[in-house]
Design a protein around this motif. Structure first.
Motif, PDB file in Angstrom:
ATOM      1  N   THR A   1       0.849  -1.181   0.000  1.00 32.21           N
ATOM      2  CA  THR A   1       0.000   0.000   0.000  1.00 32.21           C
ATOM      3  C   THR A   1       0.889   1.237   0.000  1.00 32.21           C
ATOM      4  N   ARG A   2       0.338   2.320  -0.450  1.00 26.76           N
ATOM      5  CA  ARG A   2       1.067   3.583  -0.466  1.00 26.76           C
ATOM      6  C   ARG A   2       0.385   4.551   0.478  1.00 26.76           C
ATOM      7  N   ILE A   3       1.177   5.160   1.340  1.00 24.99           N
ATOM      8  CA  ILE A   3       0.664   6.133   2.298  1.00 24.99           C
ATOM      9  C   ILE A   3       1.575   7.346   2.326  1.00 24.99           C
ATOM     10  N   ARG A   4       1.053   8.400   2.855  1.00 26.07           N
ATOM     11  CA  ARG A   4       1.861   9.585   3.156  1.00 26.07           C
ATOM     12  C   ARG A   4       1.664   9.844   4.639  1.00 26.07           C
ATOM     13  N   ILE A   5       2.759  10.090   5.353  1.00 24.65           N
ATOM     14  CA  ILE A   5       2.648  10.350   6.789  1.00 24.65           C
ATOM     15  C   ILE A   5       3.310  11.670   7.138  1.00 24.65           C
ATOM     16  N   ARG A   6       2.768  12.288   8.181  1.00 28.95           N
ATOM     17  CA  ARG A   6       3.373  13.503   8.739  1.00 28.95           C
ATOM     18  C   ARG A   6       3.892  13.114  10.107  1.00 28.95           C
ATOM     19  N   VAL A   7       5.216  13.161  10.248  1.00 27.97           N
ATOM     20  CA  VAL A   7       5.853  12.817  11.516  1.00 27.97           C
ATOM     21  C   VAL A   7       6.110  14.115  12.269  1.00 27.97           C
TER      22      VAL A   7
END
Length: 119
Positions: A38-44
């Motif tokens: 799966t492809r995700i974008r995260i904000r750390v």
């Protein structure tokens, strides 16, 4: 690859992603070991910059992680953004997303329909 001089134009438009909710996290069947991705974008958040958040996805959850893009400066005080492709079993991905959710890391998906995800 981390690039201090990157700008957001290197990312796909955020409009193509939506903030993941608990209902978006797949519920895997126990024992299902078929590989998926799966492809995700995260904000750390900046308070996690010294924590091995992404490294834990590999070491603790056994995922293969590909970086499609990243925005994080070496001495930044801002949050970091990562566009990731996660490869592993549905159970591994589910556990990893729960881990990220428990850290209050924002998770964005590029599908408006969780059924379309390649969990």
């Amino acid at each position: 690859m981390l690039d201090q001089n990157s700008n957001e134009s290197e990312f796909e438009a955020i409009d193509n992603f939506h903030k993941t909710q608990d209902s978006d996290i797949p519920k895997s069947e126990s024992g299902d070991t078929r590989p998926t991705q799966t492809r995700i974008r995260i904000r750390v958040p900046k308070e996690y910059h010294q924590e091995p958040v992404i490294s834990n996805l590999i070491s603790e959850y056994g995922l293969k992680v590909n970086f499609n893009a990243a925005l994080l400066g070496g001495k930044t005080t801002d949050d970091g953004w990562f566009d990731l492709e996660l490869n592993g079993s549905a159970e591994q991905i589910e556990s990893a997303l729960i881990y990220l959710n428990d850290l209050d890391v924002e998770i964005w998906s590029n599908s408006n329909d969780p059924v379309e995800e390649s969990w």
